[in-house]
Enzyme design. Structure first.
Site, PDB file in Angstrom:
ATOM      1  N   ASP B  19     -35.084 -10.067  29.541  1.00  0.00           N
ATOM      2  CA  ASP B  19     -35.149  -8.790  28.837  1.00  0.00           C
ATOM      3  C   ASP B  19     -35.974  -8.886  27.560  1.00  0.00           C
ATOM      4  OD1 ASP B  19     -33.606  -7.871  30.874  1.00  0.00           O
ATOM      5  OD2 ASP B  19     -31.907  -7.258  29.638  1.00  0.00           O
ATOM      6  N   ARG B  99     -24.355 -10.400  14.244  1.00  0.00           N
ATOM      7  CA  ARG B  99     -25.527  -9.524  14.136  1.00  0.00           C
ATOM      8  C   ARG B  99     -26.123  -9.496  12.740  1.00  0.00           C
ATOM      9  NH1 ARG B  99     -26.401 -10.552  19.037  1.00  0.00           N
ATOM     10  NH2 ARG B  99     -25.471  -9.148  20.593  1.00  0.00           N
ATOM     11  N   ASP B 128     -24.420  -2.909  18.966  1.00  0.00           N
ATOM     12  CA  ASP B 128     -25.273  -3.929  18.374  1.00  0.00           C
ATOM     13  C   ASP B 128     -26.512  -3.348  17.718  1.00  0.00           C
ATOM     14  OD1 ASP B 128     -23.633  -6.073  18.842  1.00  0.00           O
ATOM     15  OD2 ASP B 128     -24.384  -6.374  20.860  1.00  0.00           O
TER      16      ASP B 128
END
Lengths: 406, 406, 406, 406
Positions: B19, B99, B128
């Site tokens: 991805d 994150r 996220d």
């Protein structure tokens, strides 16, 4: 005793054990008061008829033995579990929640019998005296509450035993020495405190545990159950509708057998010191997980987060004895408002101390795979919305960052 | 792409997977931007060198591969554990807490390299994206944040694979179909979401789990450990001083082997929908219990209760991506202030999913057997004080009861 | 007195007035203790030298008269004002905040002089006894605190006056009857309580007020002032840098002249009853408005809202006497963290009881006309972002509405 | 307009002013939609019949003009005042509380008329769009909400005026230039924002004020009033029972004449920026003081403190548009529970901007002079109780002090 000179009749919370029998006799002899006994079946286990017999033996005319298990679970335990209440993050409040119920009955019986005082057997160091007395004061501002442990002049266990002997109170053999720990029990939990548990570095001995097998001794097989909820309360187990107390007793059996619900805790008492207790709450531990699971799909985020934020305060109020205080009732109104559609079914696995939620479903579910799916959601959610959402949530942070860079 | 017309250089959070490789190529081709990759070792497991090789293959000149494990644990995980943070009562925030660290590095590299944007691979439906972007905005008000999943025109997995093929991005065989669930991992936890987990009534299949054995498959023997704390953070395991990340990795191993830290949760996302995840937090689950245990003897009641009351808010802030917001920093100041003397040792048993605290001790202990003992306390505590304490706590309740009776 | 048998030396909070002179003599005669006096200049007004003379007359060897005004404002008043603290929505805590300072000095002097006890003149019905004693206990766990009003056997004012006469304590003429109300004063405020104020329906008579003119008697002209802040504290008035106590005294003069800061309140005491007081806080009332005004432009929303939410708790802690408790210190850490960039200038009009903010400006301002303007903002804010923001904030509400319609 | 392609009928919140007339025409021409107008009498002042006439002129068939003043005060304003709600410590939420009522009617009319959308005239920078839309979504998950200010292509005031001219919308002379500020008004308040107010250092010009005389221009005489409460709501003024809206209108008149209720505020919008507004809330400012005063004698301490602690959250929810969210309803349940016995009478003086409480009395009073008196209380309160109360409250602090000294 000068302090209680005007007391003519006392309703005593009477277990039938040695300590409350001594209190009974002390009230008769030192206060010259008539004593009415109240013995409650809270699901603590053991027969209550011996308490009646013993009270009779000690000359009591008005003896009240009452099964309050359904009331206890319906009006006290379940409302509390709607809040997911945990004191200091861990304790399920098993002792705390029973005390206001007992006081309520003591005060009611005082009113019925024209007694001017109630009495309890809690010591001057613990929380229970506070819970009994605050509850009583909230229900009757003029009630007198006698706590003999704070008033009498006995200095030692020997003094107590001598008094018992002097007054023909039978002393069971195992009570002649001091107990290695003290126990409180009801349908929600058993607690153990004192002596062998006083060193918080020493592991609690296995024999302290009253109502659970050790996880290590629990069966190697998984037990799977379902619990059904309505308005936030459990109403059926494995598809069978049950009364509150019956359902709770079944959960206790399931928890006991699977080693569930033990807790070794050093907690902060309301009276100011830390104490170490061992708690066993088998059914409650299962119920807490199941209730959280059904809330996960039926409770809105705003509702759930608000509940989580006020929970520690709510639990503290119960722990400290403020069940009948207006702020507890206000919080209860808030909590109950949230539970109107908390209904549906939860499936759990019980295994050697573990309570494992494996599924939840509800006609009132707020969960939507259409919204959440990684696959095509056919327009249920527009990912472009996220950009504006983030940008406006971030606007103040960017303004701040720009300022701080100046 | 018109929206990003001015972007010349982008720092991409790059895992080396399919991805983010597609994103990398999309940034090069659609935005005509130079891409700098940042690949972090957060303890997710697996090698990072293949990510470097793949980035090279895709034509990246400036490739950053950084081991941030110690920073992650010291500056993010431990501060959060000082708060005993749980989102919605259960979730240990394993994804949420990683994150802001990644954003911090992305922004730093942007500053070092003169990049005008950063990019991440989070979708438009999840939390996220919010966490990456709010963190970035809080650190640089002018940074642009590109979230290709929200911007590109691919409609399906097939579109993505076609794009990959068109641009010579190797597609591993197991990625040619759709994954049955998606995974995030770091030193604190693994999470799994999506597809096979989307029905919250269906039990998560065993193969979903990444880093723990099932409690049912864990050893029949108990593992006993000790953890030592200083200023609220663990510093030694079984008597051995260890760096934060090393200690945490050891706890993970212990948790994994003993079936500890699995959670099946339906949670409320910040973007507004409910989602179901399976989390595995082996070391964190042990640490949470141990930290609460050492606090039990070293933290004052007022301090502990205040922490408990603000915890849900603190956890929500982290979950929602507000790590770098001033209110999180204010709460952290409050929490850190409380931890100055949270030190000492905790002993635990690990057994088939159970984390059992069996003892805690500290030179900074506030526990006093002199105060709590059932035996003669030689004057440490005067039981008579309890009477006044209760009477004044009850005064308002009695006034209220008298009023309500009028 | 048996209870204080071991007390050899006592540090007494001594005002020089009749009541504390009686206490002084009572300590000497009943406890046979050496007395050290501590008389603090807290800005209450009036000379302190007469207190020294009177203490000498009563045979005191070690007499401490200390000007603590700067310490009071810097270390107690200003930190509290950073929180915008109001007890029960209205009360600026003028008495509450002075008590811990006095206890701190009493304990310090006890340590310096080897005294084993401190004594204060607060009665057994009020909050001040709690504040003095909790502060002392928090600073020295072994200190003894003597509260003669709770211990002595005087039953009436006449008993007290007889004792005074017997011990050659001069009784001023105006003290021979009972005062129509009692007063506490310091640089922050004056309070009046008791007798003529005891009926909460009766308007406080004008003569009760100590330090403000009535709004009705204040000048017809507006007084305009500016206050400058740094790190949340005022540092200059009308452009003139001033020390904390000097600045505060000036604000008091301005408030007094303009009829500012009167409050007629029925409040809830920590000891359980409601009481009615008249408070005058002229400078503090101005400062509160000014501080909120400078925060309006320099404090982030998240920071400000968090402060507002914890404020009632913070105020309650101060009111109840927990200044030196860890939870107050934790909240202070949170508050102080927020004030780092609270700086700039506020302009106010003072007029007959009104404090009217008319402007605020700061180099650290977060206010941006570019963002807020109705006119063209040249891209600072994209109105399209609002749509996504609202849609995601509303998603859970829509899900709920759909569920509730089912 | 593609985005609204499927919209056939729209219910528009229509004031009759230029802006909403342009929106009306824009909906007709750009969306080709049938428009139903809703014009509410919220007590903003001014006639509503001109709005009806103008709607007719613009070709509307279904015109709804509704007097909602009683509903507004009973169902929105009074419930909010039970909470003593203040946003950011100062703002009485006059605009915020009206928006959900308007949305409720818009949605109801949409259901009655088969409309698929509603429309409002709020801009993309403010809070009102959020309030309108969240309220609508909470009441109907499928309703479409059109915010033309976010959608249309007009770039300037000139574009708008041209559109008006092109469509025969009459433009009053004073609307041909830009307004120096914008106004919102209802029975609770007037607000002014924008242009001449955009510099927070510049004093708001006197002409900005809509509904109060300046304190400096108010009468030199005091006006004395009494307000009677039942269940937390005002029911009579000066002994005269009045309907909610009538009573509120009278309070507004009293406030207006006496210069009461002006506020110059820089506040934090939900959409992320700070803005400066001038608010006038004459009746509300009186009511807030009166309500606090009656609570002072009728509300228990625990109840009152809990209310104070949750108030900022409650106010924030209303400000942000979450009136119909479950968490607001939960908080309302908590608040309403507290108000059951908040009844009695308050006497106030109004004078040049001052609201001075001078007395409160109630049959439900919890105030007891017997408890609080400095004189002999005949045993209502035992001062000895205070010693135990303080000692147990101080126990943890002493334990802590002893630890910290080790």
């Amino acid at each position: 005793m000068a302090k209680w000179d005007n007391v003519k009749k006392v309703v005593l919370a009477y277990s039938g054990g040695l300590d409350t029998s001594i209190i009974l006799k002390w009230l008769q002899t030192e206060l010259d008061a008539e004593v009415v006994t109240f013995t409650a079946d809270l699901g603590q286990g053991g027969e209550l008829e011996p308490a009646r017999a013993k009270a009779e033996l000690l000359g009591i005319k008005d003896i009240r033995v009452v099964d309050v298990r359904e009331e206890f679970v319906s009006d006290f335990v379940f409302p509390m579990f709607r809040a997911n209440a945990l004191y200091e993050g861990l304790y399920l409040l098993g002792t705390s929640i029973a005390r206001p119920l007992i006081s309520k009955h003591l005060v009611q019986i005082a009113h019925e019998t024209g007694a001017d005082a109630i009495a309890h057997g809690a010591t001057g160091k613990g929380n229970d005296q506070v819970r009994f007395e605050l509850s009583a004061y909230a229900l009757d501002p003029d009630i007198k509450v006698i706590a003999p442990w704070r008033d009498w002049s006995f200095k030692s266990r020997t003094d107590l035993l001598n008094f018992a002997q002097d007054h023909q109170i039978p002393v069971p053999k195992d009570k002649q020495g001091e107990a290695p720990f003290s126990v409180d029990a009801n349908l929600l939990h058993s607690s153990s405190e004192g002596k062998v548990l006083e060193d918080p570095w020493a592991e609690p001995p296995e024999y302290v545990h009253q109502r659970t097998v050790s996880p290590m001794d629990a069966p190697d097989e998984v037990t799977e159950i379902t619990i059904e909820f309505a308005k936030g309360d459990p109403i059926a187990l494995n598809g069978e509708k049950l009364s509150p107390a019956t359902l709770f007793a079944r959960l206790n059996d399931l928890g006991r057998d699977n080693g569930i619900g033990r807790l070794d805790l050093v907690e902060n008492r309301f009276v100011g010191m830390k104490s170490r207790g061992v708690y066993e709450t088998p059914g409650g531990t299962i119920l807490l997980q199941a209730h959280r699971a059904i809330e996960q799909i039926t409770l809105d985020r705003g509702a759930g987060h608000l509940k989580d934020e006020i929970m520690p305060r709510y639990a503290e109020l119960i722990y400290n004895g403020f069940w009948f205080a207006p702020e507890r009732e206000m919080l209860q109104a808030l909590i109950d408002k949230s539970q109107e559609k908390v209904e549906g079914e939860v499936r759990l696995k019980l295994y050697k101390g573990n309570v494992i939620v494996t599924g939840r479903r509800s006609d009132q579910s707020l969960y939507s795979d259409a919204l959440v799916t990684f696959e095509d959601d056919r327009g249920a959610y527009d990912q472009k919305d996220a950009e504006g959402f983030i940008r406006l949530n971030g606007l103040r942070l960017r303004t701040l960052a720009a300022r701080n860079r100046r």
